[in-house]
Structure formats: C-alpha cells, structure tokens
Design a protein around this motif. Sequence first.
Motif, PDB file in Angstrom:
ATOM      1  N   PHE A  86       0.822  -1.212   0.000  1.00 39.83           N
ATOM      2  CA  PHE A  86       0.000   0.000   0.000  1.00 39.83           C
ATOM      3  C   PHE A  86       0.856   1.263   0.000  1.00 39.83           C
ATOM      4  O   PHE A  86       0.502   2.267  -0.618  1.00 39.83           O
ATOM      5  N   PHE A  87       1.995   1.211   0.707  1.00 38.75           N
ATOM      6  CA  PHE A  87       2.906   2.351   0.603  1.00 38.75           C
ATOM      7  C   PHE A  87       3.395   2.494  -0.825  1.00 38.75           C
ATOM      8  O   PHE A  87       3.540   3.610  -1.341  1.00 38.75           O
ATOM      9  N   GLY A  88       3.642   1.348  -1.472  1.00 39.46           N
ATOM     10  CA  GLY A  88       4.046   1.382  -2.882  1.00 39.46           C
ATOM     11  C   GLY A  88       3.000   2.092  -3.719  1.00 39.46           C
ATOM     12  O   GLY A  88       3.316   2.936  -4.566  1.00 39.46           O
TER      13      GLY A  88
ATOM     14  N   TYR B 237       3.651   5.468  -5.735  1.00 38.32           N
ATOM     15  CA  TYR B 237       3.434   5.425  -7.180  1.00 38.32           C
ATOM     16  C   TYR B 237       2.446   6.509  -7.599  1.00 38.32           C
ATOM     17  O   TYR B 237       2.651   7.220  -8.579  1.00 38.32           O
ATOM     18  N   GLY B 238       1.364   6.632  -6.839  1.00 42.31           N
ATOM     19  CA  GLY B 238       0.369   7.647  -7.167  1.00 42.31           C
ATOM     20  C   GLY B 238       0.964   9.048  -7.117  1.00 42.31           C
ATOM     21  O   GLY B 238       0.790   9.848  -8.034  1.00 42.31           O
ATOM     22  N   ARG B 239       1.709   9.328  -6.022  1.00 40.04           N
ATOM     23  CA  ARG B 239       2.237  10.683  -5.864  1.00 40.04           C
ATOM     24  C   ARG B 239       3.338  11.006  -6.848  1.00 40.04           C
ATOM     25  O   ARG B 239       3.404  12.122  -7.381  1.00 40.04           O
TER      26      ARG B 239
ATOM     27  N   GLY C 180      -6.793   9.635 -10.485  1.00 40.10           N
ATOM     28  CA  GLY C 180      -5.372   9.837 -10.218  1.00 40.10           C
ATOM     29  C   GLY C 180      -4.593   8.549 -10.050  1.00 40.10           C
ATOM     30  O   GLY C 180      -3.397   8.573  -9.799  1.00 40.10           O
ATOM     31  N   GLY C 181      -5.272   7.415 -10.165  1.00 35.00           N
ATOM     32  CA  GLY C 181      -4.570   6.132 -10.091  1.00 35.00           C
ATOM     33  C   GLY C 181      -4.084   5.710 -11.464  1.00 35.00           C
ATOM     34  O   GLY C 181      -4.062   6.496 -12.399  1.00 35.00           O
ATOM     35  N   ASP C 182      -3.711   4.425 -11.572  1.00 29.31           N
ATOM     36  CA  ASP C 182      -3.126   3.979 -12.828  1.00 29.31           C
ATOM     37  C   ASP C 182      -3.247   2.459 -12.934  1.00 29.31           C
ATOM     38  O   ASP C 182      -2.777   1.751 -12.047  1.00 29.31           O
ATOM     39  N   PRO C 183      -3.889   1.960 -14.011  1.00 24.40           N
ATOM     40  CA  PRO C 183      -3.953   0.501 -14.154  1.00 24.40           C
ATOM     41  C   PRO C 183      -2.572  -0.136 -14.235  1.00 24.40           C
ATOM     42  O   PRO C 183      -2.397  -1.271 -13.833  1.00 24.40           O
TER      43      PRO C 183
ATOM     44  N   MET D  70      -0.132   0.616 -12.467  1.00 26.08           N
ATOM     45  CA  MET D  70       0.365   0.404 -11.112  1.00 26.08           C
ATOM     46  C   MET D  70       0.070  -1.016 -10.645  1.00 26.08           C
ATOM     47  O   MET D  70       0.882  -1.635  -9.970  1.00 26.08           O
ATOM     48  N   PHE D  71      -1.100  -1.549 -11.043  1.00 21.67           N
ATOM     49  CA  PHE D  71      -1.398  -2.925 -10.660  1.00 21.67           C
ATOM     50  C   PHE D  71      -0.334  -3.861 -11.197  1.00 21.67           C
ATOM     51  O   PHE D  71       0.111  -4.781 -10.516  1.00 21.67           O
ATOM     52  N   GLN D  72       0.068  -3.619 -12.441  1.00 24.12           N
ATOM     53  CA  GLN D  72       1.060  -4.513 -13.028  1.00 24.12           C
ATOM     54  C   GLN D  72       2.371  -4.456 -12.255  1.00 24.12           C
ATOM     55  O   GLN D  72       3.025  -5.479 -12.056  1.00 24.12           O
ATOM     56  N   HIS D  73       2.744  -3.249 -11.805  1.00 19.37           N
ATOM     57  CA  HIS D  73       3.973  -3.157 -11.008  1.00 19.37           C
ATOM     58  C   HIS D  73       3.843  -3.944  -9.721  1.00 19.37           C
ATOM     59  O   HIS D  73       4.720  -4.730  -9.369  1.00 19.37           O
ATOM     60  N   VAL D  74       2.731  -3.722  -9.006  1.00 18.05           N
ATOM     61  CA  VAL D  74       2.578  -4.420  -7.728  1.00 18.05           C
ATOM     62  C   VAL D  74       2.471  -5.923  -7.979  1.00 18.05           C
ATOM     63  O   VAL D  74       3.105  -6.733  -7.296  1.00 18.05           O
ATOM     64  N   PHE D  75       1.689  -6.293  -8.996  1.00 23.56           N
ATOM     65  CA  PHE D  75       1.493  -7.713  -9.259  1.00 23.56           C
ATOM     66  C   PHE D  75       2.811  -8.392  -9.592  1.00 23.56           C
ATOM     67  O   PHE D  75       3.125  -9.458  -9.077  1.00 23.56           O
ATOM     68  N   TRP D  76       3.612  -7.780 -10.464  1.00 22.18           N
ATOM     69  CA  TRP D  76       4.847  -8.460 -10.871  1.00 22.18           C
ATOM     70  C   TRP D  76       5.933  -8.352  -9.831  1.00 22.18           C
ATOM     71  O   TRP D  76       6.889  -9.137  -9.845  1.00 22.18           O
TER      72      TRP D  76
END
Lengths: 283, 698
Positions: A98-100, A104-106, B239-242, B244-250
Amino acid sequence: MTTQPGGYYLPAPSHWPLVGSLALMSAALGATLLIHDLAGGGWLLAAGGVGLATMLVGWFGKVIRESESGLHGAQVDQSFRWGMGWFIFSEVMFFAAFFGALFYGRMISVPDLAGGEQLRLLWPGYSGGWPTTGPGVEAAFTPMSPWGIPALNTLLLLSSGATVTWAHWGLKRGRRGQLNLGLALTVALGLIFLGFQVYEYHYAYTALGLTLGAGIYGATFFMLTGFHGLHVTIGSLMLLVILGRSLAGHFRPDHHFAFEAVSWYWHFVDVVWLLLFIFVYWL
Amino acid sequence: MEANLAPSLPDEHHAAPTGVWRWLTTTNHKDIGTLYFWFAATMFLIGGLMAMLIRAELFQPGLQLVQPEVFNQLTTMHGLIMIFGVIMPAFTAFANWQVPLMIGAPDMAFPRMNNWSFWLLPVAGVFLVGSLFLPGGAVAGGWTMYPPLFMQGGISYDLTIFAIHIMGASSIMGSINIATTILNMRAPGMTLMKMPLFVWTWLITAFLLIAVMPVLAGAVTMLLTDRNFGTHFFDAAGGGDPVMFQHVFWFFGHPEVYILILPAFGIISSVIPTFSRKPLFGYASMVYATASIAILSFLVWGHHMFTVGMPAAAQLYFMYATLLIAVPTGVKVFNWVATMWRGSLTFETAMLFAVAFVCLFTIGGFSGLVLAMVPVDIQLQDTYYVVAHFHYVLVTGALFSIYAGLYYWLPKWTGHRVNETWGRWHFWLSAVSVNVLFFPMHFLGLAGMPRRIPDYALQFADFNRVASLGGFIFGASQILLLIVILKCIRGGVKAEARAWEGAEGLEWTVASPALHARLGYEQSGMSAADNQRTSRRLVVLALAMFAFGFALVPLYDVFCDLTGLNRDAAQALANNTQVDASRKVRIELVANVQDGALWRFAAPNLPVDVHPGELVQVEYELENLSDRPLIGRAVPSYAPLAAAAHFKKIDCFCFREQRLAPHEKIRLPVLFVLDRGVARDMKVVTLSYTFFALGKRT
C-alpha cells in the motif's frame, strides 16, 4: 503424550485448524454474497466471524494451557520467536504494497496525468499536485491536517510503546504491579488512539468531504490508515489477553514469550504509524 | 511430568483419531505431506483437463468446442490452478515429507498450523473451481488479473480475490513453518552449510513466499476495493493507474516464478548425485547461486511489462538485471553436469526425469534470455513464444522435477520400490510428447500467433495441430504416473532403508516407509489393512474427480439449461461488459393503474441502485381483483425524460396484452440495462408504468 525426553513438544491431532478453515470459507462466501446484495451474505459472514473468534479462543487457549503446564521447552520458545519474526516480516510486506501504491500515485501517476500528452488530449486543465482526487473525479475535499488528532495519535502510540517496555521491565524484575499497570496503560492508550481514529474518520466523511472515493488520495489515505487501525485493534485485543493472563498470574521473569511477541507486534504497529504520519498526513 | 498434566489437558490421551477425522485433524508432517500431494494431484487432473480442452479447441482454426468467453475462462483457470493448486502444493508436499526427515527433526515446528496451512487450500480450490459455475462464469482476464478488464467481471471475480487471500494465508503460514523448522529444528551438528541442498532451496523459497504473498494480498485487496468500494487505485480518472497494478502484481509475480523453480533445483540436486554416485559438485556455489537468484528476483519485475510503457532507462535496467540471472542459473546447470561428469551413472526413472530437467529447463532458460531483451520482447510479448517459454520452465522444469522427486522418494514414503518398467514408459512418453507439445509453440510465437485466443489465422494451423497431438499424448501419459503411484502404495518389492545405494542423507537412515508415528507419540491405526483401505478410497476419489472433470462441460450445459443461468445473462453480458462501477444510479419504480377497483398493479417496494451498464431485473405484480377475465396493457414513462434514451430494455411486459382470469395474479419481469451514456449528474431516475384496461369489460 507427545513430549520426548528433553525433546520438542508435538501437539496431538486438533480440530481447531478445520474450524478455522470452515470459518474463513463461510466468511469469504458471505462477504462475496454481501457485496453482490445476495441473500444470506450477512449471515454467512457473521457465522464466519463467530467461527473464527471461537477458533482463536480455543486454539490460543490450548497453547496457553500447554505453555502454563511447562510443555514448551527452550526449543519451542525459540520456534515461537522465529515464527513471530517471520510473521511480522510478512506484515511489513503487506503494508509495503500500500505504501508502494501511495508513492506510485504521488510520484508517477498523478504527475503523469498532469503533464504532456495526457494533459493535452485527455484531461485538459488538470493541474495535478497533491493531495488530489484525480482529473476525473468531481469531489471537493479538504486533506486531513497532521497537527490535530494525528499528532496527538502519534504521541499516544509512542507513549504506549514506552509503557509496554516499562511493563516488560517490571515483568523481568518480578514487579507484577508495574507489569499490570504498564499493560493497562498500554491498552488504554491503544483504545484512546482507536477512539480518536473513529472520530477522525467521522470528521473526514462529514466535515472534510474526504471519503474512500475521493480519488487516489482518499483511497490511499483510508486504505493505509484503515489497515493500520485494524492492526491496532488486533494489537489491543492481544494486549488485553496478555493483561488478563498477567492478572491470572501467568508469565515468569524468564519465560514470557507471549508477552514479548505482543510487544514486538505493538512496536511494529508503532513504526508503521510513524511512516503513516510522515507520508500520509504530513508531507 | 506427563501424569500431572492429565487433568489440565484431558483430550490429549484419547486414542489417535482414525478414518476421515484422522486426515482432518492430523498434526503429523507425513500425513500433511500426503494430503498436499493428493490435493496437487486432484487439481492437476482438473487443470490438465482444462489444458486438454484448450488444445482441442486449438486443434484447428475456427471455433470448435467452446465459445470465446469460455476459452478465456479455461486459460485463466488453467493458469491459476496449475500455479497455486498444483506446483506450489506439490513442492510443499515434498517440504512436509522431506525437510523434517532430512534435518533430523521430529516434525515441523508448528504441527497444528501445518494442518491449517493445508486445510485452507481445499477451500480456495473449491472457490476457484466453483466459480466456473457462477453466473457470468469464472475469471476470464488471464491469471494476472489485470485491471481494467478485471473490473468488469461478475461475482466470481470477487470470489477469486478471496480465494487468493486464503491461498496467500496458507502459503505464508506454511512458509513460516518451513523456515522456522529449518532454522530451529536441525539435528545437532547439522550446520546451515551441511544441510541438503533441497532444504536450502526450501529455506530460500519460504523467504520469498513470506516476502511476496502479502504483496499479492495487497494487490488483490486494491482490486476488491476498486471493484466494490469506490476507490481509484487503478483508475486514471481518480489519479490512479492501471499500470500500477502490473507493477505491484509483478513485484509478487517474478519472485513467484522462482518460488515455482527453486525447490525444483533442490530436488534435482538430490537426485543427480545419487545416480551419479558422486557428491554434488560445488555445494557452496549452489547455495550462493540459489540465494543470488532469490535476491535478483526482487529486482527484475519490469521485464514482464516492457510493452506497457516505461522510460528507456528502466527498460535497459530491467533487461540487464534479468540477463544477470543467467549467471547463477548457469552455475547450477554447470554444477549438475559436473556432478554427472565421470560419475558411475545409472538411469532409473528418477534420474531420467532429472536429466531431462537439466536439458529441457535449460531450453526454457534460453528462451527466457531471448525474451529478456527489450527489442525482441516488444515483438514477442503476448505471443506463443512466451507460452512456449514458461511451459518449458514450468512443465519440463518444475513438473519434471516433481516427477523426479516422486520416483526418488516414493520408496521412502510407501516402503515399496517403484515399478521401473511403468516408470520408464511414463518418462519416455512424457519426455517425447512434451516437446511435440511445446516446441512448435516457439515457431508459432515467432510467426506472430497471439496467446489467449481461441481462433487463429490459417497459416498457424499445422503447428497447432502438431502441438495439440503432442498435448493429448502428454495428457494421456500422466495416467501412467497415477498407476505407478497407486501400484507403489499397494505393494511391490520391499524397499530398504537406503532405497538407492548411492543415496546420501539422513532420510535414508530411517526405515522405509518412514515410521508414521513420531517418537513419543502413539499413533494407532497405520496397519496394512488401514493402508489398503485408504488407498482404495483415494483411488475412488481420484476416479470420481476424473469423471467429474471429464463431465464438467456437459454438466455445465445441463446445469445452465435447468437453471436458465448464463443463457440470457451470457448473451447480455457479452454485449454489456462495460459496467461503470464508479457510480450508481437510483431507479425509482412506480406503478399507476387506471381502474383501481378492477386491478391491483404494484411496483417493487424499494428503489434499486444500479451501476450504468449493469443488467438489472425487477418484477411488477398484476392482479385481477374482479370476478371476470380482463385484458389490459401497460405503457412505460420515464422521468427525467432524458433518461429514456438510456434505458435498454431486454425484456419487458409493456405494450403487450395481458389476459388475466378472475382473481389471477401474475408477475411481470422487466430486464433492462441503463447504459453508460447516462449523464453523470443524473442520480435518480423514475421508471413508471401505467396500466389500463383494454376494450369492453366483458
């Protein structure tokens, strides 16, 4: 019995894991149904919660009885230390996800949306910055100020880290009064923290317009502080159990890993809060 | 000491449980290892049947057997089941059986938690397989669950998220147990650098699992809240990003790849020295290579995402870091070959699989290097080249090592030698057909055939036919393995304690089969009769599961026909996959009737909240209050008027004549979608029907 001479305590077959599995199954199924407004969801979820609570009480009750009967030798104690250490490491990684998302968002997705092609083609006029609801969510909110309740909460949790250590000193020197008082203070501080947080959430929703749906800021804010709050709740419950055991005369100056495990956990929750305070509330 | 404990722990002195209850409550690492193994075997049947269906569909161009949406569900579930339901539990089975035996521990460090780690898995398995039968079908966007596609599915998507949470909890507890056992329960004198390599690889695997399973839990939790609770982690509008899921997932996914292969390295490092009759070459370098691979695995996740867009510097970094992994892996392959060099080799089935592993896994490794190169990967992303690569690594790699381990340790587990004739048939059929199955996929990928597609252009037909034929032979050959295992459980030549004369290690110093009872713990029911009964039941269970899997598709059709599920819904869903979950519109339902004395016409009591794009069904009620038959008709109206254009009615009773017998009561369903075009500020819409009588009141 399962203890070998000088050996490692091996428990007999137990039905508690099965209860736990069925409870989680019921809870997960119930949550799914509830999300989709289907009949029976709430009941299944509640049954799962009750089952899980029963399992925890029964299972840990058994472990406590075994410990108090002297079945846990030094090697078992060492296993518990390794186990708790690895568990806290897994918790660290959970928060890291979640910190990630927050970083990432910021640092990446919001600046990206407010510049270059995206700005020109998709979201003209979006200025980015932080905090933000993002370019497409129309909700006005005021970010949570760090210097009200959050600063007080920091003080509370840091003090509770001190009181639990003070209690530990008492335990190691055989001063039971200091142990009990220290634990009671720690529980009280934890509960006050939780009370403040509930108030803060209410305030955020009603007065600040800060909700779970308020873009990436609202999402990361509530996800991080919410999971932290959940951990404080669990930690307070564990401290309560330890306080109860301490009042019942459990723990010896040289044999009290349950106490130490809970205090490790409590310090971990404390450290996560400091990071939250810095990165979610303050900067 | 024991006597005075009895009052406080009364239940401990009962006889050891028997029958099913024994398996449900067991705290014995051997029992739990066996459970893990049979769970993996069952899921292997289910996942394998899905693979057979996939290959049958791809046997020739055009749609043959399944619809595209079912095909997508099959590929997705095949991936999830094989990774989380087969390879990981099978390796955990080895860890449970072997780690305590190999390090001289009486059992795992936390025997009860060990039981829970296992018994969570069937729950997750039931959720995954069961989601195939839910309205809308199972998860279909690929095992990687990328948003925004993942946002659009139905109930099974949320169930799958919870299944992953539960599997994660199981893996984390299992890994904490294994790591603690290895770190704290070794026999005196066994220092870390004297541990068998299999134990080392599992220690490092456990570390990886504890580090990344929580990250996956976090990622799917964000999916859950994005789907259902209005967060915007993966939605650019907020303000999110799809991506980002790929980064967290991988960040989870790449270490996961090594979780699936490090224990394989450990098994192979046990098997090859035994049949080469030489100690493992370069033990210390093997340990360090394993650790390096684990550390590097955290630093290379971006190579799964070269085509989604990242700075050139990041691409270069991820490319070089990925290529770096070839170094420790090369050390390993070199060491295995060097172990065999000038050994007195024999080729029992276990060794055959181990040698095949070394050759074929290396092919998978090489194609991995090809894919690691950014310019090449941009061409090959999401083609069959990738499919060929990871199947070489996971089937001829991970799965073959599991086979090698089974042939190697079955004598220790069952007390009987493996039937080598059957084993060799199994090996040669598998080893040849698996190459027929996967090797042509390289060519398909290089020629540009995309993965996860049920139909393809004509020029791909030949290689696909070859691959499918290889696949059918490979699938059928695995029945031989089941036969080998069952024969080995039921009987055969008695195995000595040291079942292979070249084998080293503590596990070969205890009797074969390894005593079920642990020192100091009385376990009653493990007689030969008990064994036979259990194995008979397991055979029946395996056959039942096979039959069930075989009948899945026809059963599914029958199920749909009976319940009417999926027929209308699937039709509508296919056209309306674009559900806008970010908002809800309240629909007030109103009923007016012209002549209240004759008719009762009622709307549902509560308004419904719907997502734009979502399929909704509501029911009105109409009752004839008079003593005569009546005819009438309803006309709809909308408020605000602008909403009318956005109501897409799929089934409605309006404008139809309704004939009611005296005092008859009927339900009138309306099936509709409020399309995504409805304005954002339109929060409440009223749908009303006015009912009036027709003609003369006869």
